[in-house]
Design a protein around this motif. Structure first.
Motif, PDB file in Angstrom:
ATOM      1  N   LEU A  49      -3.315 -13.012 -18.676  1.00 44.24           N
ATOM      2  CA  LEU A  49      -3.043 -14.227 -19.434  1.00 44.24           C
ATOM      3  C   LEU A  49      -1.895 -13.984 -20.403  1.00 44.24           C
ATOM      4  N   VAL A  50      -0.952 -14.925 -20.426  1.00 44.64           N
ATOM      5  CA  VAL A  50       0.167 -14.861 -21.358  1.00 44.64           C
ATOM      6  C   VAL A  50      -0.049 -15.836 -22.512  1.00 44.64           C
ATOM      7  N   ALA A  51      -0.350 -17.101 -22.171  1.00 47.07           N
ATOM      8  CA  ALA A  51      -0.535 -18.129 -23.189  1.00 47.07           C
ATOM      9  C   ALA A  51      -1.405 -19.237 -22.617  1.00 47.07           C
ATOM     10  N   TYR A  52      -2.120 -19.896 -23.517  1.00 50.93           N
ATOM     11  CA  TYR A  52      -3.129 -20.887 -23.123  1.00 50.93           C
ATOM     12  C   TYR A  52      -3.123 -22.014 -24.143  1.00 50.93           C
ATOM     13  N   ILE A  53      -3.251 -23.260 -23.642  1.00 53.17           N
ATOM     14  CA  ILE A  53      -3.380 -24.398 -24.537  1.00 53.17           C
ATOM     15  C   ILE A  53      -4.439 -25.322 -23.944  1.00 53.17           C
ATOM     16  N   ASN A  54      -5.395 -25.755 -24.761  1.00 48.62           N
ATOM     17  CA  ASN A  54      -6.424 -26.623 -24.222  1.00 48.62           C
ATOM     18  C   ASN A  54      -6.231 -28.068 -24.698  1.00 48.62           C
ATOM     19  N   SER A  55      -7.158 -28.923 -24.320  1.00 49.16           N
ATOM     20  CA  SER A  55      -7.032 -30.351 -24.591  1.00 49.16           C
ATOM     21  C   SER A  55      -7.100 -30.663 -26.091  1.00 49.16           C
ATOM     22  N   LEU A  56      -7.602 -29.717 -26.886  1.00 49.72           N
ATOM     23  CA  LEU A  56      -7.659 -29.899 -28.336  1.00 49.72           C
ATOM     24  C   LEU A  56      -6.469 -29.240 -29.025  1.00 49.72           C
ATOM     25  N   ASP A  57      -5.503 -28.779 -28.205  1.00 56.83           N
ATOM     26  CA  ASP A  57      -4.311 -28.092 -28.722  1.00 56.83           C
ATOM     27  C   ASP A  57      -4.635 -26.743 -29.355  1.00 56.83           C
ATOM     28  N   ASN A  58      -5.756 -26.163 -28.987  1.00 60.56           N
ATOM     29  CA  ASN A  58      -6.013 -24.782 -29.367  1.00 60.56           C
ATOM     30  C   ASN A  58      -5.136 -23.895 -28.495  1.00 60.56           C
ATOM     31  N   ILE A  59      -4.491 -22.914 -29.111  1.00 57.18           N
ATOM     32  CA  ILE A  59      -3.526 -22.065 -28.403  1.00 57.18           C
ATOM     33  C   ILE A  59      -3.914 -20.611 -28.577  1.00 57.18           C
ATOM     34  N   VAL A  60      -3.779 -19.866 -27.505  1.00 57.63           N
ATOM     35  CA  VAL A  60      -4.035 -18.426 -27.515  1.00 57.63           C
ATOM     36  C   VAL A  60      -2.845 -17.729 -26.859  1.00 57.63           C
ATOM     37  N   TYR A  61      -2.427 -16.636 -27.459  1.00 62.44           N
ATOM     38  CA  TYR A  61      -1.357 -15.817 -26.885  1.00 62.44           C
ATOM     39  C   TYR A  61      -1.857 -14.398 -26.657  1.00 62.44           C
ATOM     40  N   ALA A  62      -1.322 -13.766 -25.628  1.00 59.09           N
ATOM     41  CA  ALA A  62      -1.536 -12.333 -25.467  1.00 59.09           C
ATOM     42  C   ALA A  62      -0.863 -11.615 -26.634  1.00 59.09           C
ATOM     43  N   ASP A  63      -1.460 -10.533 -27.075  1.00 54.05           N
ATOM     44  CA  ASP A  63      -0.884  -9.796 -28.207  1.00 54.05           C
ATOM     45  C   ASP A  63       0.553  -9.373 -27.935  1.00 54.05           C
ATOM     46  N   SER A  64       0.848  -9.066 -26.687  1.00 58.98           N
ATOM     47  CA  SER A  64       2.167  -8.554 -26.333  1.00 58.98           C
ATOM     48  C   SER A  64       3.279  -9.593 -26.461  1.00 58.98           C
ATOM     49  N   VAL A  65       2.922 -10.872 -26.553  1.00 55.03           N
ATOM     50  CA  VAL A  65       3.959 -11.912 -26.617  1.00 55.03           C
ATOM     51  C   VAL A  65       3.909 -12.712 -27.917  1.00 55.03           C
ATOM     52  N   LYS A  66       2.950 -12.426 -28.767  1.00 55.42           N
ATOM     53  CA  LYS A  66       2.843 -13.161 -30.031  1.00 55.42           C
ATOM     54  C   LYS A  66       4.124 -13.042 -30.837  1.00 55.42           C
ATOM     55  N   GLY A  67       4.578 -14.175 -31.360  1.00 58.08           N
ATOM     56  CA  GLY A  67       5.788 -14.201 -32.155  1.00 58.08           C
ATOM     57  C   GLY A  67       7.062 -14.321 -31.328  1.00 58.08           C
ATOM     58  N   ARG A  68       6.952 -14.179 -30.014  1.00 61.52           N
ATOM     59  CA  ARG A  68       8.132 -14.276 -29.149  1.00 61.52           C
ATOM     60  C   ARG A  68       8.041 -15.459 -28.191  1.00 61.52           C
ATOM     61  N   PHE A  69       6.841 -15.757 -27.714  1.00 56.08           N
ATOM     62  CA  PHE A  69       6.651 -16.833 -26.747  1.00 56.08           C
ATOM     63  C   PHE A  69       5.955 -18.015 -27.411  1.00 56.08           C
ATOM     64  N   THR A  70       6.285 -19.215 -26.923  1.00 56.71           N
ATOM     65  CA  THR A  70       5.647 -20.431 -27.426  1.00 56.71           C
ATOM     66  C   THR A  70       5.268 -21.321 -26.252  1.00 56.71           C
ATOM     67  N   ILE A  71       4.006 -21.706 -26.204  1.00 54.75           N
ATOM     68  CA  ILE A  71       3.541 -22.652 -25.181  1.00 54.75           C
ATOM     69  C   ILE A  71       3.495 -24.048 -25.801  1.00 54.75           C
TER      70      ILE A  71
END
Length: 122
Positions: A49-71
């Motif tokens: 998993l790299v990044a995830y966004i659900n219907s409530l706009d909750n977002i999760v990022y893999a630690d390796s991409v935090k601060g660099r990637f945006t979903i």
């Protein structure tokens, strides 16, 4: 019932940026899109998993991409994006779009795109 088409991959130098897009087409009725996500799989490694966004706009990022990637997503365009900045060679992988969908009769199913290659040169 749900088709996902990724685009935006390519070859980029380390430190560069790319934006991936995942366009969603629905051919039959569905009850809901519960979440959208980006995964990646590098040669010889498991899909992660790299990044995830659900219907409530909750977002999760893999630690390796935090601060660099945006979903993000544009519901009007049925499209999810992954903005990738400060790319590193270790980001090289095939990136897959995923949709977690609830179908009629409340059947839950995962759908996957065909993947798009991202290659980061050092």
């Amino acid at each position: 019932q749900v088709q996902l088409v990724e685009s935006g991959g390519g070859l980029v130098q380390a430190g560069g940026s790319l934006r991936l897009s995942c366009a969603r087409a629905v051919s039959r009725s569905i009850l809901s899109i519960n979440s959208m996500a980006w995964y990646r799989q590098a040669p010889g490694k498991q899909r992660e998993l790299v990044a995830y966004i659900n219907s409530l706009d909750n977002i999760v990022y893999a630690d390796s991409v935090k601060g660099r990637f945006t979903i993000s997503r544009d519901n009007a365009k049925n499209t999810v994006y992954l903005q990738m900045n400060s790319l590193k060679p270790e980001d090289t992988a095939v990136y897959y779009c995923n949709a977690d969908v609830t179908l009629p009769l409340k059947v839950r199913r995962d759908y996957w795109g065909q993947g798009t290659q991202v290659t980061v040169s050092s």
